[in-house]
Design a protein around this motif. Structure first.
Motif, PDB file in Angstrom:
ATOM      1  N   VAL A 314     -46.121  49.436 -18.228  1.00 58.86           N
ATOM      2  CA  VAL A 314     -46.547  50.498 -17.319  1.00 58.86           C
ATOM      3  C   VAL A 314     -48.061  50.659 -17.458  1.00 58.86           C
ATOM      4  O   VAL A 314     -48.571  50.897 -18.550  1.00 58.86           O
ATOM      5  CB  VAL A 314     -45.828  51.823 -17.658  1.00 58.86           C
ATOM      6  N   ARG A 315     -48.768  50.530 -16.337  1.00 59.23           N
ATOM      7  CA  ARG A 315     -50.229  50.550 -16.367  1.00 59.23           C
ATOM      8  C   ARG A 315     -50.778  51.923 -16.759  1.00 59.23           C
ATOM      9  O   ARG A 315     -51.747  52.022 -17.500  1.00 59.23           O
ATOM     10  CB  ARG A 315     -50.773  50.153 -14.992  1.00 59.23           C
ATOM     11  N   ALA A 316     -50.160  52.987 -16.258  1.00 59.99           N
ATOM     12  CA  ALA A 316     -50.648  54.332 -16.539  1.00 59.99           C
ATOM     13  C   ALA A 316     -49.504  55.322 -16.382  1.00 59.99           C
ATOM     14  O   ALA A 316     -48.499  55.051 -15.720  1.00 59.99           O
ATOM     15  CB  ALA A 316     -51.800  54.698 -15.602  1.00 59.99           C
ATOM     16  N   GLY A 317     -49.662  56.481 -17.027  1.00 59.94           N
ATOM     17  CA  GLY A 317     -48.650  57.530 -16.900  1.00 59.94           C
ATOM     18  C   GLY A 317     -47.551  57.468 -17.921  1.00 59.94           C
ATOM     19  O   GLY A 317     -46.549  58.191 -17.817  1.00 59.94           O
ATOM     20  N   GLY A 318     -47.707  56.621 -18.944  1.00 60.16           N
ATOM     21  CA  GLY A 318     -46.662  56.494 -19.953  1.00 60.16           C
ATOM     22  C   GLY A 318     -46.412  57.778 -20.721  1.00 60.16           C
ATOM     23  O   GLY A 318     -45.316  57.976 -21.266  1.00 60.16           O
ATOM     24  N   ALA A 319     -47.358  58.665 -20.752  1.00 58.42           N
ATOM     25  CA  ALA A 319     -47.179  59.923 -21.488  1.00 58.42           C
ATOM     26  C   ALA A 319     -46.080  60.787 -20.882  1.00 58.42           C
ATOM     27  O   ALA A 319     -45.557  61.691 -21.542  1.00 58.42           O
ATOM     28  CB  ALA A 319     -48.506  60.692 -21.504  1.00 58.42           C
ATOM     29  N   PHE A 320     -45.732  60.520 -19.615  1.00 58.58           N
ATOM     30  CA  PHE A 320     -44.698  61.319 -18.940  1.00 58.58           C
ATOM     31  C   PHE A 320     -43.324  60.659 -19.006  1.00 58.58           C
ATOM     32  O   PHE A 320     -42.369  61.155 -18.402  1.00 58.58           O
ATOM     33  CB  PHE A 320     -45.083  61.526 -17.477  1.00 58.58           C
ATOM     34  N   LEU A 321     -43.208  59.537 -19.726  1.00 58.26           N
ATOM     35  CA  LEU A 321     -41.939  58.802 -19.798  1.00 58.26           C
ATOM     36  C   LEU A 321     -41.267  59.010 -21.143  1.00 58.26           C
ATOM     37  O   LEU A 321     -41.918  59.331 -22.141  1.00 58.26           O
ATOM     38  CB  LEU A 321     -42.192  57.309 -19.576  1.00 58.26           C
ATOM     39  N   THR A 322     -39.973  58.770 -21.145  1.00 56.97           N
ATOM     40  CA  THR A 322     -39.195  58.750 -22.391  1.00 56.97           C
ATOM     41  C   THR A 322     -38.480  57.423 -22.473  1.00 56.97           C
ATOM     42  O   THR A 322     -38.277  56.731 -21.462  1.00 56.97           O
ATOM     43  CB  THR A 322     -38.174  59.894 -22.437  1.00 56.97           C
ATOM     44  N   ASP A 323     -38.070  57.061 -23.664  1.00 54.51           N
ATOM     45  CA  ASP A 323     -37.430  55.763 -23.870  1.00 54.51           C
ATOM     46  C   ASP A 323     -36.108  55.678 -23.106  1.00 54.51           C
ATOM     47  O   ASP A 323     -35.253  56.566 -23.207  1.00 54.51           O
ATOM     48  CB  ASP A 323     -37.191  55.563 -25.368  1.00 54.51           C
ATOM     49  N   GLY A 324     -35.953  54.626 -22.294  1.00 57.41           N
ATOM     50  CA  GLY A 324     -34.722  54.381 -21.566  1.00 57.41           C
ATOM     51  C   GLY A 324     -34.639  55.024 -20.201  1.00 57.41           C
ATOM     52  O   GLY A 324     -33.644  54.857 -19.491  1.00 57.41           O
ATOM     53  N   VAL A 325     -35.653  55.755 -19.774  1.00 61.04           N
ATOM     54  CA  VAL A 325     -35.597  56.453 -18.491  1.00 61.04           C
ATOM     55  C   VAL A 325     -35.722  55.449 -17.350  1.00 61.04           C
ATOM     56  O   VAL A 325     -36.394  54.426 -17.453  1.00 61.04           O
ATOM     57  CB  VAL A 325     -36.691  57.536 -18.414  1.00 61.04           C
ATOM     58  N   LEU A 326     -35.081  55.758 -16.231  1.00 56.18           N
ATOM     59  CA  LEU A 326     -35.138  54.914 -15.034  1.00 56.18           C
ATOM     60  C   LEU A 326     -36.445  55.221 -14.308  1.00 56.18           C
ATOM     61  O   LEU A 326     -36.845  56.369 -14.138  1.00 56.18           O
ATOM     62  CB  LEU A 326     -33.948  55.205 -14.124  1.00 56.18           C
ATOM     63  N   VAL A 327     -37.118  54.158 -13.843  1.00 53.16           N
ATOM     64  CA  VAL A 327     -38.375  54.336 -13.111  1.00 53.16           C
ATOM     65  C   VAL A 327     -38.317  53.572 -11.791  1.00 53.16           C
ATOM     66  O   VAL A 327     -37.474  52.684 -11.600  1.00 53.16           O
ATOM     67  CB  VAL A 327     -39.576  53.851 -13.932  1.00 53.16           C
ATOM     68  N   ASN A 328     -39.214  53.927 -10.930  1.00 55.23           N
ATOM     69  CA  ASN A 328     -39.360  53.221  -9.652  1.00 55.23           C
ATOM     70  C   ASN A 328     -40.683  52.441  -9.719  1.00 55.23           C
ATOM     71  O   ASN A 328     -41.718  53.005 -10.071  1.00 55.23           O
ATOM     72  CB  ASN A 328     -39.389  54.220  -8.487  1.00 55.23           C
ATOM     73  N   VAL A 329     -40.646  51.152  -9.387  1.00 49.24           N
ATOM     74  CA  VAL A 329     -41.825  50.315  -9.461  1.00 49.24           C
ATOM     75  C   VAL A 329     -42.522  50.304  -8.100  1.00 49.24           C
ATOM     76  O   VAL A 329     -41.949  49.870  -7.105  1.00 49.24           O
ATOM     77  CB  VAL A 329     -41.467  48.886  -9.893  1.00 49.24           C
ATOM     78  N   ALA A 330     -43.764  50.779  -8.102  1.00 47.86           N
ATOM     79  CA  ALA A 330     -44.527  50.846  -6.847  1.00 47.86           C
ATOM     80  C   ALA A 330     -45.165  49.504  -6.538  1.00 47.86           C
ATOM     81  O   ALA A 330     -45.155  49.064  -5.397  1.00 47.86           O
ATOM     82  CB  ALA A 330     -45.603  51.921  -6.941  1.00 47.86           C
ATOM     83  N   GLU A 331     -45.747  48.883  -7.528  1.00 51.63           N
ATOM     84  CA  GLU A 331     -46.362  47.590  -7.320  1.00 51.63           C
ATOM     85  C   GLU A 331     -46.390  46.876  -8.655  1.00 51.63           C
ATOM     86  O   GLU A 331     -46.241  47.496  -9.705  1.00 51.63           O
ATOM     87  CB  GLU A 331     -47.781  47.723  -6.760  1.00 51.63           C
ATOM     88  N   GLN A 332     -46.601  45.591  -8.569  1.00 46.16           N
ATOM     89  CA  GLN A 332     -46.610  44.794  -9.793  1.00 46.16           C
ATOM     90  C   GLN A 332     -47.756  43.823  -9.699  1.00 46.16           C
ATOM     91  O   GLN A 332     -47.883  43.101  -8.720  1.00 46.16           O
ATOM     92  CB  GLN A 332     -45.272  44.054  -9.961  1.00 46.16           C
ATOM     93  N   SER A 333     -48.648  43.859 -10.706  1.00 43.02           N
ATOM     94  CA  SER A 333     -49.789  42.950 -10.700  1.00 43.02           C
ATOM     95  C   SER A 333     -49.778  42.125 -11.966  1.00 43.02           C
ATOM     96  O   SER A 333     -49.282  42.541 -12.998  1.00 43.02           O
ATOM     97  CB  SER A 333     -51.112  43.736 -10.625  1.00 43.02           C
ATOM     98  N   GLN A 334     -50.315  40.936 -11.851  1.00 43.05           N
ATOM     99  CA  GLN A 334     -50.342  40.022 -12.993  1.00 43.05           C
ATOM    100  C   GLN A 334     -51.653  40.133 -13.715  1.00 43.05           C
ATOM    101  O   GLN A 334     -52.666  40.304 -13.081  1.00 43.05           O
ATOM    102  CB  GLN A 334     -50.134  38.577 -12.517  1.00 43.05           C
TER     103      GLN A 334
END
Length: 334
Positions: A314-334
Motif C-alpha cells: 500500500v503506497r499510502a494510508g496504511g495507518a488507517f488499516l488493520t491486519d486482514g482488512v479487505l481493501v479496494n485497489v484504485a490503481e496499481q503501479s510498478q
C-alpha cells in the motif's frame, strides 16, 4: 439469513519495491569557513589614512585600490632623494673623467703614481656612492607605492579596520578578505570512516533554504582530535552556491554506490517503535509486514529485511488499516 458481503475498509493504491543504485553516505556536521583569508595591512608607519574606498561586503579584484595614505612627506623625501642621485651622478662623472685622464697619462709618466691611484679610488668611491643613492631612491619609490593599499587577490571584504584620518603603524591590519570568494565546509566525521573517505568524493550539505548544496571533498585532515575521536574533511563548495561563512550545517559524504530495495516513505507505518508496511494479495486483503529500514533519500527509504520485489504494498494510508482488512485497489503501479 444471508450473510452481508464485507465492505472494503479503504481504497488504496499499490506499488512494488524498486531496486535502485544508492550511494552509501557518512553523516557529518561542521562550520562553513573561508577557504583562505587574506589580511591586508599597512607596510609603512606614521601616515594618515586619506581615503577608504571599500567596505565590508565589497567584491574586489587583485590590485584594486582599497585605501590611500597621505603622500606629502613621502613625496618630499622622494624629491630630496632624486636630487641626491643627481648630485651623485655629477660627482661620478667628474671622478670618472679624472680617472680617464689619469689612465691616459700613465704611460707618459706625466702624472705621479700616487695621483693616479687617488683618481682611480675617487672614481670607484663616486660610483659606489651613486649606487647607494639610487638604491635609496628605489626605497623611496617603494614607500610611495605603499601609500596605496591594494587587494592582494580577488575576493570579498569581510572586515574593515581602516578609518578615515587614522594614523597607521607598520603591520596594522586594515582589511580582511575571503580569497576568491571561496567558502568550504569543514565537516567533522567519525574516525572510523576515515579509511573510506578520499579526495573527490561527492558531498551533499543541508542548506538553511532547503536547497541542498553539492560539493567535493578537497582534503582530509591528517590528524584526529584526541578528545572527540573525529577528523575534519574539507569540502569545496561551488562559488555560485553563495553560502555564508559561519553557519553550522549538517550533511552527508557519499562513499560508494550500492544496490538498495526502496519503497516510498509514505508506505511505512510506525507502531510501537517498529516499522511496518501493508501488502495486498490476490484476495484483496491487507497484511501487515514488519520491515527493517536503512538509508533514506528523496522521499524513499531502503528496506533491508521483510520484502522482495514481487510484493504489492500500500503506497499510502496504511495507518488507517488493520491486519486482514479487505481493501479496494484504485490503481496499481510498478
Amino acid at each position: 439469513m444471508a450473510q452481508q458481503p464485507e465492505t472494503p475498509a479503504l481504497t488504496v493504491s499499490l506499488t512494488s519495491p524498486q531496486e535502485r543504485e544508492w550511494a552509501e553516505t557518512v553523516p557529518a556536521s561542521g562550520w562553513l569557513r573561508p577557504w583562505q583569508e587574506a589580511v591586508i595591512a599597512s607596510e609603512i608607519s606614521g601616515l594618515r589614512i586619506t581615503e577608504v574606498l571599500v567596505d565590508v561586503g565589497s567584491v574586489v579584484t587583485k590590485g584594486q585600490t582599497l585605501a590611500r595614505l597621505s603622500q606629502e612627506t613621502t613625496l618630499v623625501d622622494l624629491r630630496k632623494q632624486e636630487a641626491a642621485v643627481d648630485t651623485a651622478k655629477a660627482n661620478f662623472s667628474k671622478a670618472k673623467a679624472d680617472a680617464d685622464r689619469a689612465r691616459q697619462l700613465r704611460p707618459s709618466g706625466a702624472i705621479s703614481d700616487q695621483s693616479i691611484t687617488e683618481r682611480l679610488t675617487n672614481e670607484r668611491t663616486a660610483e659606489a656612492s651613486l649606487k647607494a643613492e639610487e638604491a635609496a631612491l628605489e626605497s623611496q619609490r617603494i614607500k610611495l607605492s605603499q601609500t596605496v593599499i591594494t587587494a592582494v587577490d580577488d575576493g570579498v571584504v569581510t572586515s574593515r579596520s581602516a578609518n578615515l584620518g587614522a594614523v597607521v603603524a607598520s603591520g596594522t591590519e586594515l582589511f580582511r578578505m575571503i580569497r576568491q570568494q571561496r567558502i568550504e565546509w569543514q565537516a567533522e566525521v567519525s574516525a572510523r570512516y576515515l579509511p573510506r573517505i578520499s579526495e573527490g568524493l561527492s558531498v551533499e550539505i543541508d542548506a538553511p533554504n532547503d536547497h541542498p548544496i553539492r560539493g567535493k571533498v578537497r582534503l582530509v585532515a591528517p590528524t584526529v582530535n584526541a578528545g572527540t575521536g573525529r577528523a575534519i574533511a574539507y569540502v569545496s563548495i561551488p562559488k555560485e552556491s553563495q553560502p555564508r561563512a559561519g553557519l553550522y550545517l549538517t550533511g552527508r559524504i557519499e562513499l560508494q554506490t550500492t544496490p538498495a530495495l526502496t519503497i516510498p516513505e509514505t508506505a511505512l507505518v510506525f507502531r510501537d517503535g517498529l516499522n511496518y508496511v501493508f501488502t495486498v494479495g490476490a484476495d484483496l486483503r491487507a497484511r501487515r509486514i514488519r520491515v527493517e529500514t536503512g538509508r533514506r533519500n528523496n522521499g524513499e527509504v531502503e528496506v533491508i529485511v521483510g520484502l522482495d520485489e514481487s510484493a504489492k504494498i500500500v503506497r499510502a494510508g496504511g495507518a488507517f488499516l488493520t491486519d486482514g482488512v479487505l481493501v479496494n485497489v484504485a490503481e496499481q503501479s510498478q
